[in-house]
Scaffold this motif. Sequence first.
Motif, PDB file in Angstrom:
ATOM      1  N   LEU A   1       1.118  -1.061   0.077  1.00 26.19           N
ATOM      2  CA  LEU A   1       0.381  -0.033   0.076  1.00 26.19           C
ATOM      3  C   LEU A   1       0.762   1.345  -0.523  1.00 26.19           C
ATOM      4  N   TYR A   2       0.247   2.369  -0.454  1.00 22.41           N
ATOM      5  CA  TYR A   2       1.890   3.235  -0.908  1.00 22.41           C
ATOM      6  C   TYR A   2       0.658   4.469  -0.420  1.00 22.41           C
ATOM      7  N   THR A   3       1.155   5.373   0.367  1.00 26.40           N
ATOM      8  CA  THR A   3       0.821   6.281   0.808  1.00 26.40           C
ATOM      9  C   THR A   3       1.879   7.564   0.719  1.00 26.40           C
ATOM     10  N   LYS A   4       1.506   8.748   0.990  1.00 29.41           N
ATOM     11  CA  LYS A   4       2.589   9.602   1.394  1.00 29.41           C
ATOM     12  C   LYS A   4       3.705   9.025   2.695  1.00 29.41           C
ATOM     13  N   LYS A   5       2.718   9.273   3.609  1.00 26.67           N
ATOM     14  CA  LYS A   5       3.833   8.448   4.606  1.00 26.67           C
ATOM     15  C   LYS A   5       4.643   7.846   4.559  1.00 26.67           C
ATOM     16  N   GLY A   6       4.300   6.988   3.784  1.00 32.65           N
ATOM     17  CA  GLY A   6       5.374   5.657   3.438  1.00 32.65           C
ATOM     18  C   GLY A   6       4.401   4.635   2.976  1.00 32.65           C
ATOM     19  N   THR A   7       5.771   3.718   2.464  1.00 36.78           N
ATOM     20  CA  THR A   7       4.800   2.677   1.521  1.00 36.78           C
ATOM     21  C   THR A   7       4.507   1.058   3.119  1.00 36.78           C
ATOM     22  N   ALA A   8       3.235   0.530   3.141  1.00 31.91           N
ATOM     23  CA  ALA A   8       3.191  -0.137   3.937  1.00 31.91           C
ATOM     24  C   ALA A   8       3.168  -1.408   3.681  1.00 31.91           C
ATOM     25  N   VAL A   9       3.737  -2.134   3.950  1.00 28.40           N
ATOM     26  CA  VAL A   9       3.446  -4.452   3.648  1.00 28.40           C
ATOM     27  C   VAL A   9       2.712  -4.590   5.189  1.00 28.40           C
ATOM     28  N   CYS A  10       1.709  -6.185   4.720  1.00 28.22           N
ATOM     29  CA  CYS A  10       1.750  -6.573   4.710  1.00 28.22           C
ATOM     30  C   CYS A  10       1.943  -7.602   5.889  1.00 28.22           C
ATOM     31  N   GLN A  11       1.900  -7.648   7.549  1.00 25.41           N
ATOM     32  CA  GLN A  11       2.246  -8.212   8.423  1.00 25.41           C
ATOM     33  C   GLN A  11       1.482  -9.474   8.689  1.00 25.41           C
ATOM     34  N   LYS A  12       0.042  -9.284   8.773  1.00 25.99           N
ATOM     35  CA  LYS A  12      -1.138 -10.336   9.045  1.00 25.99           C
ATOM     36  C   LYS A  12      -2.019 -10.412   9.060  1.00 25.99           C
ATOM     37  N   ILE A  13      -2.972 -12.428   8.570  1.00 31.12           N
ATOM     38  CA  ILE A  13      -4.328 -11.473   8.094  1.00 31.12           C
ATOM     39  C   ILE A  13      -4.884 -12.811   9.260  1.00 31.12           C
ATOM     40  N   ASP A  14      -6.656 -11.843   9.044  1.00 24.68           N
ATOM     41  CA  ASP A  14      -7.168 -12.820  10.146  1.00 24.68           C
ATOM     42  C   ASP A  14      -8.838 -12.586   8.983  1.00 24.68           C
ATOM     43  N   ILE A  15      -8.713 -14.587   8.891  1.00 21.79           N
ATOM     44  CA  ILE A  15      -9.620 -14.779   7.466  1.00 21.79           C
ATOM     45  C   ILE A  15     -11.290 -14.585   8.542  1.00 21.79           C
ATOM     46  N   PHE A  16     -11.418 -14.592  10.160  1.00 24.78           N
ATOM     47  CA  PHE A  16     -12.754 -14.823  10.388  1.00 24.78           C
ATOM     48  C   PHE A  16     -12.862 -13.978  10.742  1.00 24.78           C
ATOM     49  N   GLN A  17     -12.036 -12.230  11.212  1.00 19.77           N
ATOM     50  CA  GLN A  17     -12.361 -11.048  11.862  1.00 19.77           C
ATOM     51  C   GLN A  17     -12.371 -10.801   9.524  1.00 19.77           C
ATOM     52  N   GLY A  18     -11.727 -10.996   9.068  1.00 22.57           N
ATOM     53  CA  GLY A  18     -11.749 -10.036   8.895  1.00 22.57           C
ATOM     54  C   GLY A  18     -10.708  -8.522   8.332  1.00 22.57           C
ATOM     55  N   VAL A  19      -9.666  -8.923   8.921  1.00 20.94           N
ATOM     56  CA  VAL A  19      -9.322  -7.782   8.819  1.00 20.94           C
ATOM     57  C   VAL A  19      -7.358  -8.004   8.311  1.00 20.94           C
ATOM     58  N   LEU A  20      -6.508  -7.276   8.631  1.00 17.59           N
ATOM     59  CA  LEU A  20      -5.220  -7.255   7.429  1.00 17.59           C
ATOM     60  C   LEU A  20      -4.615  -6.170   8.894  1.00 17.59           C
ATOM     61  N   TRP A  21      -3.647  -6.378   8.986  1.00 19.33           N
ATOM     62  CA  TRP A  21      -1.901  -5.723   9.864  1.00 19.33           C
ATOM     63  C   TRP A  21      -1.331  -5.216   9.139  1.00 19.33           C
ATOM     64  N   TYR A  22      -0.941  -3.764   8.536  1.00 18.24           N
ATOM     65  CA  TYR A  22      -0.127  -3.504   8.108  1.00 18.24           C
ATOM     66  C   TYR A  22       0.512  -3.025   8.753  1.00 18.24           C
ATOM     67  N   ALA A  23       2.012  -2.635   8.161  1.00 20.45           N
ATOM     68  CA  ALA A  23       2.851  -1.944   9.112  1.00 20.45           C
ATOM     69  C   ALA A  23       4.506  -0.988   7.446  1.00 20.45           C
ATOM     70  N   TYR A  24       4.229   0.291   8.034  1.00 22.28           N
ATOM     71  CA  TYR A  24       5.089   1.299   7.276  1.00 22.28           C
ATOM     72  C   TYR A  24       7.137   0.670   7.282  1.00 22.28           C
ATOM     73  N   GLU A  25       6.815   0.283   6.280  1.00 20.78           N
ATOM     74  CA  GLU A  25       9.140   0.309   5.938  1.00 20.78           C
ATOM     75  C   GLU A  25       9.872   1.102   7.289  1.00 20.78           C
ATOM     76  N   GLY A  26      10.557   0.718   7.560  1.00 21.65           N
ATOM     77  CA  GLY A  26      11.407   1.324   8.761  1.00 21.65           C
ATOM     78  C   GLY A  26      10.046   1.448  10.019  1.00 21.65           C
ATOM     79  N   GLU A  27       9.258   0.695  10.295  1.00 29.81           N
ATOM     80  CA  GLU A  27       8.347   1.246  11.240  1.00 29.81           C
ATOM     81  C   GLU A  27       7.588  -0.247  11.732  1.00 29.81           C
ATOM     82  N   TRP A  28       8.416  -1.310  11.953  1.00 30.29           N
ATOM     83  CA  TRP A  28       7.648  -2.574  11.294  1.00 30.29           C
ATOM     84  C   TRP A  28       7.258  -2.755  13.328  1.00 30.29           C
TER      85      TRP A  28
END
Length: 388
Positions: free
Chosen positions: A280-307
């Motif tokens: 995911l590309y934002t003005k603050k930085g590029t975010a990378v997917c870290q985890k996914i929860d299929i049952f709750q339907g959510v994902l967790w992202y973290a900015y590169e450098g702010e893991w």
Amino acid sequence: MGCSTCATGKDGQPKGCKNNGTCGSDGCNKLTVFDWLANMSLPNGVEPFNCVEVRFKNGRKQFFHNPENLTLSIADVVATEASPGHDVGVVTLTGELVRVQMKKKKVKEDSEEVLKIYRKASQRDIDVWQEARDKEDKMKVRAREIAIRLDLRMKISDIEFQGDGSKATFYYTAEERVDFRQLIKEFAREFNTRIEMRQIGFRQEAARLGGIGSCGRELCCSTWLTDFRSVNTSAARYQQLSLNPQKLAGQCGKLKCCLNYELDTYLDALKDFPKTDTKLYTKKGTAVCQKIDIFQGVLWYAYEGEWMNWHKLTAEQASKIVKANIAKETIASLEEYEVLVEVEKASKTDYTNVVGQDSLTRFDTPKSNNTKKRRKNKRKKGKPSNNG
């Protein structure tokens, strides 16, 4: 397993029907099929299907013609055609359901695989059959000793005698190709019978021998599972399972068949999620997917450098950001879309006696106040007085 008319003895054999695993209702057998058409009569002018299903050792089943139009029912012991001689098995299914089973397993009625039934087994046939079956365990031990002496990298897992005792089939597993020409010569000299070697896979070996899985139930392959589909580690990855070989492997040493049971449901659910390798590309930085929860339907992202700082997004929000990136629209930051997580205070659960059980401490005698007073008085009497 056991049918409703028999119980299990100390040695694991049914003791009610005294048939050692061959009940009249066929409920004690592995891979049995319930004949739900048994109580229905055929329409007028329709002849019954002329094939029956016969079971042999460890759930091995075959279809046979009934050219003599014998009156057969479930649990009848019959003598069937074999090469050479004859074999002895137990009828497990008759009637129209045999036609359904043959269609399911893609066996044609006029196929050469479908042999014929000679007769109902006589007492002499059964005696010879049982005598041959009694030799199998001792032969298996001796056969393994010979294979070890010849330094063959194979495992002889089971031996099955033909009903007339003229041939013994040795089932074995091996990682590589085995040259067992010398082994067959020694087997024929040692056991004085016709020898047939048949290699089976590790899953087929577990199905023949049976056992208890890590779930506490009998193995699926030895009770109801008849087709063995390929299982790979991607099935575990889609279901977010830990890739631990000790937990993912079954009794056969291969991946568990049950990993495929819910795989289709997970794949359908993952269609609503963006791919985990999509950034995911934002003005603050590029975010990378870290985890996914299929049952709750959510994902967790973290900015590169702010893991260490993860941001929680729903699948719809993440897909919306991906579409914006495809349209070359850059959003400000993930914080605008982040799901606010409410921290709930952990409340102690008050357990109540809802089933009317007695208290576990009902036999404990509570300490009364009088006992405590007596102990205090004894301590006071034991102390020396300072006046004197």
